[in-house]
Design a protein around this motif. Structure first.
Motif, mmCIF file in Angstrom:
data_model
loop_
_atom_site.group_PDB
_atom_site.id
_atom_site.type_symbol
_atom_site.label_atom_id
_atom_site.label_comp_id
_atom_site.label_asym_id
_atom_site.label_seq_id
_atom_site.Cartn_x
_atom_site.Cartn_y
_atom_site.Cartn_z
ATOM 1 N N ARG A 1 7.087 28.044 16.749
ATOM 2 C CA ARG A 1 7.586 28.874 17.859
ATOM 3 C C ARG A 1 9.095 29.004 17.796
ATOM 4 O O ARG A 1 9.670 29.907 18.387
ATOM 5 C CB ARG A 1 7.180 28.248 19.203
ATOM 6 N N ARG A 2 9.757 28.074 17.086
ATOM 7 C CA ARG A 2 11.223 28.155 16.962
ATOM 8 C C ARG A 2 11.639 29.108 15.848
ATOM 9 O O ARG A 2 12.816 29.286 15.580
ATOM 10 C CB ARG A 2 11.797 26.759 16.685
ATOM 11 N N PRO B 1 13.241 31.907 19.791
ATOM 12 C CA PRO B 1 13.366 31.103 18.581
ATOM 13 C C PRO B 1 14.827 30.817 18.222
ATOM 14 O O PRO B 1 15.734 31.492 18.718
ATOM 15 C CB PRO B 1 12.732 31.996 17.512
#
Ligand SMILES: Nc1ncnc2c1ncn2[C@@H]1O[C@H](COP(=O)(O)OP(=O)(O)OP(=O)(O)O)[C@@H](O)[C@H]1O
Ligand SMILES: [Mg+2]
Length: 350
Positions: free
Chosen positions: A98-99, A175
């Motif tokens: 997700r980053r 992100p």
């Protein structure tokens, strides 16, 4: 005025964000084995726009996909932030991904979903509440300039608009990193420039680190801080864009630089002129000063510009000139020394 060719390091805090250590990736086994990338070492600093350029089949997509482990490297480690991704379990990896947002050449949108629903998709996967999703999607629509198109389907959008949806979707979960796989290769030049400006804006305003791959030097020159040139699955040259652009070392790099530079080789002038031929590179505000005029005005030396470019790389002006100086040698030596004192890189063609 001091002119520094390596403009980047030294005045900005440099923190590594992505570290690839000895990454290799092969596909298949036995006779059909392909070594797509071999022993790649790469550090990408926080806040940078880092470009990887190479011809088709060089291994660019493989390398990019190794960063978020869409492709698992055959050997080596991938670290993003303080987390070594190559060590994680599938569930932990899903969380860490997700980053890392990603956008694609062919957009990869859900054709049956509206713009709004495409952008909401990663937020739903992250189990955000309905009200959070609504608020965040509205923010993202505004950021990429698609407020008027929220309820349209991908088929009703232009290529540039589709890529804006791709960008908004990639940014949904805030992100740290945005990976771009040939994000502008399917777009016309004008739309390409608009998307590049949007990426630059996102980098500057949100502080997101961008890693992009491309086969176009124009993309590198417009927005990248650093560049790596990849060929046959290996990095053949790497550095600050200005340095690599003004002084390419590898044949492949020269090839890419000639895509946008004057491809005429100044060495062809050697022996054709009676004066002394000098190549000059300069970077920064000095680009707009009457350098040559000032350098010769108190002498009897005359000059002719034989070849030249004055342009910008990202936000930095630069010039590259080939000059013929005519006059007595001692005075010409003094003129050249004066130009070097100004910080210009001055080399005689002999
Ligand atoms: N899934 C795969 N299976 C087998 N070989 C692959 C696979 N993906 C890539 N390759 C091979 O690995 C090499 C590198 O491919 P990659 O897609 O990384 O190149 P690229 O630089 O992105 O090229 P392009 O500019 O055409 O997208 C090529 O020889 C390619 O044929
Ligand atoms: Mg590719």
């Amino acid at each position: 005025m001091q002119v520094v060719l390596s403009t980047y390091e030294g005045w900005q805090e440099v923190l590594p964000l992505i570290e690839l250590l000895d990454i290799s990736k092969s596909y298949g086994t036995g006779k059909s084995k392909v070594d797509a990338i071999t022993n790649i070492n790469l550090t990408i600093n926080k806040g940078d726009i880092f470009g990887i350029i190479g011809h088709s089949g060089a291994g660019k997509s493989t390398l990019l996909r190794c960063v978020n482990l869409l492709e698992r490297p055959t050997a080596g480690t991938v670290t993003v932030g303080d987390v070594e991704l190559t060590k994680l379990s599938t569930t932990q990896l899903q969380q860490e991904r997700r980053r890392i947002g990603m956008i694609f050449q062919h957009f990869n949108l859900l054709s049956m979903a509206t713009v709004r629903d495409n952008i909401a998709f990663p937020l739903e996967l992250a189990k955000q509440s309905k009200s959070t999703i609504k608020r965040r999607v509205d923010e993202l629509l505004k950021l990429v300039g698609l407020e008027q198109h929220a309820d349209k389907y991908p088929a009703q959008l232009s290529g540039g608009q589709k890529q804006r949806v791709g960008i908004a979707r990639a940014l949904a979960n805030n992100p740290d990193v945005l990976l771009c796989d040939e994000a502008t290769s399917a777009l016309d030049p004008q739309t390409t420039n608009a998307i590049l400006s949007l990426l630059l804006d996102i980098n500057e305003k949100l502080g997101i680190t961008i890693l992009l791959i491309t086969h176009e030097m124009h993309v590198i020159r417009s927005i990248c801080d650093r560049v790596a040139v990849i060929d046959g699955g290996e990095i053949v040259e790497m550095g600050n864009v200005l340095d690599v652009f003004l002084k390419p070392k590898h044949a492949i790099t020269m090839d890419f630089v000639s895509q946008i530079a004057d491809s005429f080789d100044p060495r062809e002038l050697i022996g054709t002129r009676s004066g002394r031929l000098v190549k000059m590179n300069y970077v920064g505000e000095v680009t707009y000063e009457p350098l040559l005029f000032n350098a010769v005005k108190s002498t009897t030396v005359e000059f002719t510009i034989l070849q030249g470019t004055v342009s910008r790389m990202k936000n930095t002006p630069y010039g590259q000139l080939v000059i013929e100086f005519i006059g007595n040698d001692r005075e010409i030596d003094e003129v050249l020394a004066g130009l070097r004192d100004k910080g210009l890189e001055v080399g005689e063609l002999k």
